[in-house]
Design an enzyme around this catalytic site. Structure first.
Site, PDB file in Angstrom:
ATOM      1  N   ASP A 261      45.923  32.061  33.412  1.00 30.89           N
ATOM      2  CA  ASP A 261      46.809  31.929  32.500  1.00 30.89           C
ATOM      3  C   ASP A 261      48.234  32.609  32.916  1.00 30.89           C
ATOM      4  O   ASP A 261      48.790  33.210  32.337  1.00 30.89           O
ATOM      5  CB  ASP A 261      46.625  32.771  31.322  1.00 30.89           C
ATOM      6  CG  ASP A 261      45.868  34.112  31.480  1.00 30.89           C
ATOM      7  OD1 ASP A 261      45.955  34.429  32.560  1.00 30.89           O
ATOM      8  OD2 ASP A 261      45.748  34.678  30.299  1.00 30.89           O
ATOM      9  N   ASP A 337      37.419  46.698  35.052  1.00 29.28           N
ATOM     10  CA  ASP A 337      38.838  47.134  35.412  1.00 29.28           C
ATOM     11  C   ASP A 337      39.078  48.625  34.648  1.00 29.28           C
ATOM     12  O   ASP A 337      39.669  49.437  35.278  1.00 29.28           O
ATOM     13  CB  ASP A 337      39.993  46.396  34.518  1.00 29.28           C
ATOM     14  CG  ASP A 337      39.471  45.911  33.141  1.00 29.28           C
ATOM     15  OD1 ASP A 337      38.631  46.268  32.770  1.00 29.28           O
ATOM     16  OD2 ASP A 337      40.431  45.416  32.485  1.00 29.28           O
TER      17      ASP A 337
END
Length: 507
Positions: A261, A337
């Protein structure tokens, strides 16, 4: 006799009158319906003509699209064997085909799929469709020829075909702006999902310039808390598959990770190419990122300004094989992350990030269900200036010069206490904070993203976060009275509304 005739005539007249009375409305309705049918038939004929015209236009577009794709491959072949004409051909591509091609996009045309494992393109980049693979099983392919490669580029893909089409168009438009990028930055799509999302797979396998990988899940992961979303575990496993495949199997030296995206800035690859030597030789750097968490339009101005950051930005980043060899033994089962943002993982290293983002995340729908999209992602400014980073002097990013310059800047900056005071100043200003709570209060008055990870605010270097505000550059910096937040990095407190773990006060 006469009386009978008269009765017949009178009866006939009465019958006609009765028909008029009883069937007049029906006859009028029948005439109206007949007229409506006639008009509908006319409309149908017009629609048929329009559809035939559309089909002809679509065929014309498809033919032209294929010719452009073939022309692109021929030019690439010619350049591979005729380096003397490289500059002229590149100028022709930039100034001719890309400008006159309009929405067709010379580098962004999809092509027919080929058999699995078959070579699909000519030129430097050899694109393949690889067999499905698992992160802990044998490699889906062996070592590749990495001659002339700066970094492999992998886009993480799942189940959003429309997003992937937009991302591919942007990726190939930028990648195709310089034919040498085919050699320097080979492209891959890596799709997750078992079973695979067929519509997205068809899109992912339709580009000659981009190889295809598929992460296969053998056993569903087990979440630690009932409220957690299993998607975060699957994402971590998919990233492990990507990193292991690209580094341990294909043997690339560096990797740039994108997502399906993302739109890319025109200088995206120039940015990473110029910063690669710095990442290679500076042991205080962990990654190069094209993302700024505070990259909203109201907070950025200078497209050439770069910063060091203790906070791992992600969302378009490059790492080295050596870092993966260090990290792979402890790769987490979820929230990869946030794991990279922990001090125990980071070990004092930073990432370099831009002031103005080199990628734009347009994905409102995803694993986080659009959390903060309207407020913090949608307003991000994507750089439109084609900076030639190879000509930029980036020596100011080196240590200890960077620290010395930062100290001098803060010492010379005017101290302010609020957004209103900062707005009235032209130049550098500093706003001091005493604690995490204090920082969050003042940053909230500017409309900033407030999250911290393991004692580090987003975008910070040694506690200093910078944004543009009107004509000022504002530095949020710890005061002499600053108190570190109390940290519990291993204590799982609760799960937020998006199924992500919250540790202590940090998300």
């Amino acid at each position: 006799m006469r009386a009978g005739v008269v009765l017949l005539i009178v009866g006939a007249v009465l019958l006609v009158l009765l028909q008029v009375v009883l069937f007049g409305d029906y006859n009028r309705e029948l005439r109206g319906l007949s007229e409506h049918v006639h008009r509908t038939e006319g409309l149908r004929n017009q629609l048929q003509q329009a559809l035939e015209g559309h089909a002809n236009l679509s065929k014309l577009y498809s033919d032209l699209d294929q010719r452009l794709g073939a022309a692109y491959d021929r030019i690439a072949e010619e350049q591979a064997g005729a380096s003397a004409t490289e500059a002229a051909l590149r100028a022709k591509l930039r100034g001719g085909f890309r400008q006159s091609g309009g929405g067709l996009g010379l580098g962004a045309a999809p092509h027919r799929k080929t058999d699995a494992g078959a070579q699909r393109s000519t030129g430097a980049a050899k694109a393949h469709i690889y067999p499905s693979g698992h992160e802990d099983e044998e490699c889906v392919g062996g070592a590749l020829d990495t001659t002339g490669v700066i970094a492999a580029v992998v886009s993480v893909v799942f189940n959003r075909p429309d997003y992937l089409k937009r991302h591919a168009a942007s990726l190939l438009a930028v990648h195709g702006s310089d034919l040498t990028y085919r050699q320097k930055f080979p492209l891959f799509f890596s799709q997750d999902g078992t079973p695979v999302h067929i519509g997205t797979q068809e899109v992912a396998q339709s580009y000659e310039q981009i190889s295809y990988l598929h992460h296969l899940e053998r056993v569903a992961p087990v979440v630690r808390q009932r409220q957690e979303k299993i998607e975060y575990y699957r994402i971590a496993a998919h990233y492990r598959f990507i990193l292991r495949t690209m580094f341990d199997c294909f043997r690339y030296s560096r990797l740039i990770i994108l997502e399906e995206d993302m739109d890319l800035a025109p200088d995206f690859f120039s940015f990473f190419e110029a910063l690669t030597p710095r990442l290679d030789r500076d042991p205080t750097l962990m990654c190069i990122s094209s993302w700024n968490d505070h990259g909203q339009d109201k907070f950025v101005r200078d497209a050439r300004q770069l910063y060091r950051s203790d906070f791992f930005p992600g969302l378009g980043w490059m790492l080295r094989n050596e870092l993966w060899q260090e990290l792979k033994g402890g790769w987490p089962g979820s929230y990869w992350d946030d794991w990279l943002r922990q001090n125990g993982t980071r070990k004092g290293r930073q990432c370099i990030r831009p002031e103005v983002c080199r990628n734009y995340n347009f994905g409102r729908d995803g694993s986080s269900k659009g959390m903060f999209f309207s407020q913090f992602l949608e307003p991000i400014r994507l750089n439109t200036e084609n900076v030639d980073w190879l000509r930029e002097d980036l020596s100011y990013l080196e240590l200890p010069r960077y620290d010395d310059d930062m100290a001098a800047t803060l010492a010379a900056a005017k101290e302010v206490g609020s957004a209103q005071e900062a707005e009235a100043v032209a130049g550098d200003v500093v706003l001091r904070y005493d604690s995490q709570e204090h920082y969050e209060r003042v940053a909230a008055s500017f409309g900033m993203l407030l999250e911290w990870r393991d004692g580090v605010p987003r975008g910070a270097y040694k506690g200093v976060v910078s944004i543009r505000w009107g004509n000022a550059r504002v530095f949020f910096a710890p005061s002499s009275n600053y108190v570190d937040p109390e940290l519990h990095p291993e204590e799982y407190v609760n799960v937020d509304a998006n199924g992500a773990i919250m540790r202590g006060r940090s998300l």
